[in-house]
Design a protein around this motif. Sequence first.
Motif, PDB file in Angstrom:
ATOM      1  N   ALA A 188       2.674  -0.165  97.297  1.00 46.05           N
ATOM      2  CA  ALA A 188       1.609  -0.419  96.330  1.00 46.05           C
ATOM      3  C   ALA A 188       0.240  -0.170  96.940  1.00 46.05           C
ATOM      4  O   ALA A 188      -0.640   0.440  96.316  1.00 46.05           O
ATOM      5  N   ARG A 192      -2.352   2.702  95.695  1.00 52.17           N
ATOM      6  CA  ARG A 192      -3.685   2.346  95.226  1.00 52.17           C
ATOM      7  C   ARG A 192      -4.765   3.067  96.026  1.00 52.17           C
ATOM      8  O   ARG A 192      -5.814   3.444  95.486  1.00 52.17           O
ATOM      9  N   GLU A 209       4.986  -6.639  91.798  1.00 50.64           N
ATOM     10  CA  GLU A 209       4.113  -6.653  90.622  1.00 50.64           C
ATOM     11  C   GLU A 209       2.665  -6.659  91.098  1.00 50.64           C
ATOM     12  O   GLU A 209       1.996  -7.693  91.113  1.00 50.64           O
ATOM     13  N   LEU A 210       2.183  -5.482  91.510  1.00 50.86           N
ATOM     14  CA  LEU A 210       0.835  -5.365  92.055  1.00 50.86           C
ATOM     15  C   LEU A 210      -0.004  -4.330  91.300  1.00 50.86           C
ATOM     16  O   LEU A 210      -1.042  -3.899  91.791  1.00 50.86           O
ATOM     17  N   GLY A 211       0.450  -3.956  90.108  1.00 49.64           N
ATOM     18  CA  GLY A 211      -0.378  -3.109  89.249  1.00 49.64           C
ATOM     19  C   GLY A 211      -0.230  -1.621  89.464  1.00 49.64           C
ATOM     20  O   GLY A 211      -0.809  -0.843  88.705  1.00 49.64           O
ATOM     21  N   VAL A 212       0.517  -1.205  90.479  1.00 51.27           N
ATOM     22  CA  VAL A 212       0.774   0.221  90.714  1.00 51.27           C
ATOM     23  C   VAL A 212       2.234   0.374  91.122  1.00 51.27           C
ATOM     24  O   VAL A 212       2.868  -0.579  91.578  1.00 51.27           O
ATOM     25  N   GLN A 213       2.751   1.590  90.962  1.00 50.67           N
ATOM     26  CA  GLN A 213       4.129   1.880  91.331  1.00 50.67           C
ATOM     27  C   GLN A 213       4.174   3.120  92.210  1.00 50.67           C
ATOM     28  O   GLN A 213       3.340   4.020  92.081  1.00 50.67           O
TER      29      GLN A 213
END
Length: 233
Positions: A188, A192, A209-213
């Motif tokens: 992640a 980012r 679950e950190l907003g990016v994949q």
Amino acid sequence: MSVAHAAPRPLRAVLFDAFPIFDPRPIAAEAERLFPGRGAELMLVWRTRQFEYAWLRQLSGSYADFAVTTNDSLIYALRALGLTLDSAKRDALVDLYAHLRPWPDVRASLTALRAAGLRLAILSNLSPAMLQNGVGESNLSAFFEHVLSTDRIQRYKPDPAAYALGTDALGLPRDEILFAAFAGWDAAGAKRFGYPTYWINRTNAPLEELGVQPDRTGSDLAGLVAFATRHRS
């Protein structure tokens, strides 16, 4: 498992975290040997505190390298679990990080990546001595242009400044460097930052679950080799 984004530009290099290359399982095996039936419990507390201490020290302006934070977090974990280990055995357990060996698929995969014309480097939070020992003792030095420890700038990944060590060393834009992560949080962080990212999820961990994949996920290096060579320049 595949996740949906392809690398946006042709790739020219692969930047590895240390643990897609080096197998950390002997550390857990030694913990279990020392504390039969409690090795997994010790590893969970130790590893959690290991990263917490690294990041907390950085945030508080009291940076210590990975060797120090690893030792300190082991002391805490032993105390928290009511376990006892003399200093010599504790030092030996920590020292295993400096003598890790490659996963079985590493040498053939690195050979294939180099044959495809891709440049290779390592970027890790491990201390410089840990990285140099691992690479040297495993006879992998010839594969890597750079073996980079974030200790150089006293900033741990996922700090963007730590990831920038890779672009600086390779002299390439970030979107031409594929980052090979072992941990979900590192995948992640690298994504980012702007690296095309392949998560080598050898432990079958859930997606963070950190907003990016990551761009792709696989369980070993075979998928990474296929992805990187398909998108090379």
